[in-house]
Scaffold this active site. Sequence first.
Site, PDB file in Angstrom:
ATOM      1  N   LYS A 292      27.326  35.410  47.848  1.00  0.00           N
ATOM      2  CA  LYS A 292      27.740  36.605  48.595  1.00  0.00           C
ATOM      3  C   LYS A 292      26.522  37.425  49.012  1.00  0.00           C
ATOM      4  CE  LYS A 292      30.241  41.007  47.925  1.00  0.00           C
ATOM      5  NZ  LYS A 292      31.140  41.784  47.048  1.00  0.00           N
TER       6      LYS A 292
ATOM      7  N   ASP B  69      27.290  47.537  50.491  1.00  0.00           N
ATOM      8  CA  ASP B  69      28.748  47.615  50.477  1.00  0.00           C
ATOM      9  C   ASP B  69      29.205  49.059  50.332  1.00  0.00           C
ATOM     10  OD1 ASP B  69      31.443  47.213  50.295  1.00  0.00           O
ATOM     11  OD2 ASP B  69      31.408  46.266  48.308  1.00  0.00           O
TER      12      ASP B  69
ATOM     13  N   LYS C 165      34.124  53.620  49.535  1.00  0.00           N
ATOM     14  CA  LYS C 165      33.933  53.837  48.101  1.00  0.00           C
ATOM     15  C   LYS C 165      33.562  55.298  47.851  1.00  0.00           C
ATOM     16  CE  LYS C 165      31.950  49.288  46.894  1.00  0.00           C
ATOM     17  NZ  LYS C 165      32.985  48.838  45.945  1.00  0.00           N
TER      18      LYS C 165
ATOM     19  N   ASP D 212      24.654  44.108  46.311  1.00  0.00           N
ATOM     20  CA  ASP D 212      25.813  43.271  46.632  1.00  0.00           C
ATOM     21  C   ASP D 212      25.434  41.975  47.364  1.00  0.00           C
ATOM     22  OD1 ASP D 212      28.512  43.107  46.100  1.00  0.00           O
ATOM     23  OD2 ASP D 212      29.148  44.056  47.968  1.00  0.00           O
TER      24      ASP D 212
ATOM     25  N   ASP E 159      37.307  46.992  51.336  1.00  0.00           N
ATOM     26  CA  ASP E 159      36.328  46.921  50.247  1.00  0.00           C
ATOM     27  C   ASP E 159      36.413  45.589  49.493  1.00  0.00           C
ATOM     28  OD1 ASP E 159      34.257  47.792  48.671  1.00  0.00           O
ATOM     29  OD2 ASP E 159      35.479  49.141  47.432  1.00  0.00           O
TER      30      ASP E 159
ATOM     31  N   GLU F 120      35.602  42.727  50.538  1.00  0.00           N
ATOM     32  CA  GLU F 120      34.950  42.042  51.651  1.00  0.00           C
ATOM     33  C   GLU F 120      34.208  40.778  51.241  1.00  0.00           C
ATOM     34  OE1 GLU F 120      33.576  44.336  49.909  1.00  0.00           O
ATOM     35  OE2 GLU F 120      31.614  43.451  49.553  1.00  0.00           O
TER      36      GLU F 120
ATOM     37  N   ARG G 264      35.005  38.339  49.293  1.00  0.00           N
ATOM     38  CA  ARG G 264      35.857  37.143  49.348  1.00  0.00           C
ATOM     39  C   ARG G 264      36.046  36.668  50.789  1.00  0.00           C
ATOM     40  NH1 ARG G 264      40.602  40.216  46.233  1.00  0.00           N
ATOM     41  NH2 ARG G 264      38.736  41.114  45.285  1.00  0.00           N
TER      42      ARG G 264
HETATM   43  N1  BES Z   1      30.861  44.664  45.584  1.00  0.00           N
HETATM   44  C1  BES Z   1      32.090  45.085  45.009  1.00  0.00           C
HETATM   45  C2  BES Z   1      32.222  44.687  43.542  1.00  0.00           C
HETATM   46  C3  BES Z   1      31.278  45.354  42.574  1.00  0.00           C
HETATM   47  C4  BES Z   1      31.653  46.479  41.881  1.00  0.00           C
HETATM   48  C5  BES Z   1      30.031  44.797  42.322  1.00  0.00           C
HETATM   49  C6  BES Z   1      30.785  47.075  40.974  1.00  0.00           C
HETATM   50  C7  BES Z   1      29.165  45.381  41.420  1.00  0.00           C
HETATM   51  C8  BES Z   1      29.532  46.513  40.740  1.00  0.00           C
HETATM   52  C9  BES Z   1      33.251  44.456  45.759  1.00  0.00           C
HETATM   53  O1  BES Z   1      33.052  44.215  47.111  1.00  0.00           O
HETATM   54  C10 BES Z   1      34.410  45.381  45.659  1.00  0.00           C
HETATM   55  O2  BES Z   1      34.327  46.441  46.225  1.00  0.00           O
HETATM   56  N2  BES Z   1      35.455  44.955  44.981  1.00  0.00           N
HETATM   57  C11 BES Z   1      36.622  45.736  44.798  1.00  0.00           C
HETATM   58  C12 BES Z   1      37.826  44.856  45.050  1.00  0.00           C
HETATM   59  C13 BES Z   1      39.113  45.608  45.115  1.00  0.00           C
HETATM   60  C14 BES Z   1      39.165  46.431  46.386  1.00  0.00           C
HETATM   61  C15 BES Z   1      40.249  44.610  45.072  1.00  0.00           C
HETATM   62  C16 BES Z   1      36.614  46.257  43.378  1.00  0.00           C
HETATM   63  O3  BES Z   1      36.245  45.514  42.461  1.00  0.00           O
HETATM   64  O4  BES Z   1      36.953  47.426  43.184  1.00  0.00           O
HETATM   65 ZN    ZN Z   2      31.084  43.941  47.690  1.00  0.00          ZN
HETATM   66 MN    MN Z   3      33.526  45.906  48.311  1.00  0.00          MN
END
Ligand code: BES
Ligand code: ZN
Ligand code: MN
Length: 512
Positions: free
Chosen positions: A274, A279, A286, A297, A356, A358, A360
């Site tokens: 990824k 992000d 966020k 990220d 968010d 993204e 995947r």
């Molecule tokens: N990049 C984030 C995940 C992340 C969170 C990485 C904290 C490192 C530290 C990812 O893109 C994300 O935002 N995931 C969301 C998914 C949700 C919207 C289903 C999450 O984990 O909150």
């Molecule tokens: Zn992310």
């Molecule tokens: Mn995200």
Amino acid sequence: MTTNPLRITQEDARSAAADALIIGVTQGTDGPVPAPGAEDIDAALGNTLAATLSALGATGNQDELTKIPSAGRTAAPLIVAVGLGKEDQGGERARLESLRRAAGSAVRALNGGKTQSIALSLPAGDAAQTEAVALGALLGRYSFTRYRTTESNGTRTSNGTASTNSPSLTVLSAVAGTDNAARRAQALADAMILVRDLVNTSPSQLYPETFAAEAARVADSAGLTIEILDDQALADGGYGGITGVGQGSVHPPRLVRLAYQHPGASKTVVFAGKGITFDSGGLSLKPPKAMEAMKSDMGGAAAVLGALQAIATLKPEVNVVGYLPMAENMPGGRAQRPSDVITIFGGKTVEVLNTDAEGRLVLADALARSAQDTPDLIIDVATLTGAQLIALGPRIAGVMASDDELASAVSEVARQAGEQAWPMPLPEELRKGLDSTVADIANVAGERFGGMLVAGLFLKEFVPDGARWAHVDIAGPAFHEGEAYGYTPKGGTGAAVRMLVQVATDVADGRL
Ligand code: BES
Ligand code: ZN
Ligand code: MN
């Protein structure tokens, strides 16, 4: 930024010419015990080492540092004793990690000051232990000073950037024949340092275009084949995930494909990482605190790049393809909207309910595309979910796979390589949460439980039919927010590099 390479010699500790000499001390039942490698020094000090350490309050606790001036009794003016913990805690794997950490914390403590040369006389009784000391030392020497305008002593530098005058390293080994250990340690450290630098770089400077250019630089010097798809090629090629995520940013997305080929190889491994260079969450923005670490990220893509660089040096007999889908996830007038439907490479449609989620989406394109490489094994690495941190904490990667045996095997490979990882299931009953009212699948589930596993189930839909595939969530391990420890600094860590290199090596040797 790596400076002078490391030396491994069999010279004796007493006469090692260095500003500081690092020795080991274990935690005995009756106090600190000088570890193998310190015998010479103990003799030079008139067999007073244990008593001196004890008097100075040393216990032998892992990573504890005790400084002893040698007052002319050894060539090095300063002796630094570093704790190795209990003599017999766990097996060989724990011992190697203890060596890496001890070497790392001792070198880190001496870095940035006046010390210009360091010798390490830790218990390196075989090639693997020598490699562990060397790797820990190289990683402990790392610091990211690109944006500092003052030296660590507070003086302002003339050219506006702090110098990266890092000390030379000499590992004293008890055994001969450590050339391969030195080569491996250097290759792994170089790769992890590359990843740390990329992760730590300001996202105003590292965005898809510059990240891809960096990949091209690495490919060029390592002798890897590279193909870069720009935003136009991605749109034309049907990469709806990368295009959709990237469209809100002024920095257009990229897909980088790297390839390492071995003439004797019979198997091909695909790595996908990824590569979200920042992000923000997109329109599903966020909150500020959650954004602070989001330059990391792209840690998965950086790990794939680093691993390919190391693989090109170590030359295992296997073909390796790396995919680095890169995008900046930003809100804006052109950004994708919650409820947009996009088409992933290969034709499956996704309803984007949360912009968010993204990672995947960009990985789905890469996984689907990898069918063209007819891989024997696919591994993706991604800072994918906050749920990984909830489930396993900040240091342990979650490993999901096309079958549970593979999840266990890949976790085991990671641990073998010195990384913390744990197998996780992909429970079928969570899949229905991703049903969409309008498209083939939605990118998030209504239920918030099991978020790491739901993300894995989403990715599984885009894995080429019948392929062996593992997904490694490194949301926590990629970026270290606490105080530095062992060989791990604050910020980018280099997570997943060693695991990926070990996967390639194990596939080459028929073990995976
Ligand atoms: N990049 C984030 C995940 C992340 C969170 C990485 C904290 C490192 C530290 C990812 O893109 C994300 O935002 N995931 C969301 C998914 C949700 C919207 C289903 C999450 O984990 O909150
Ligand atoms: Zn992310
Ligand atoms: Mn995200």
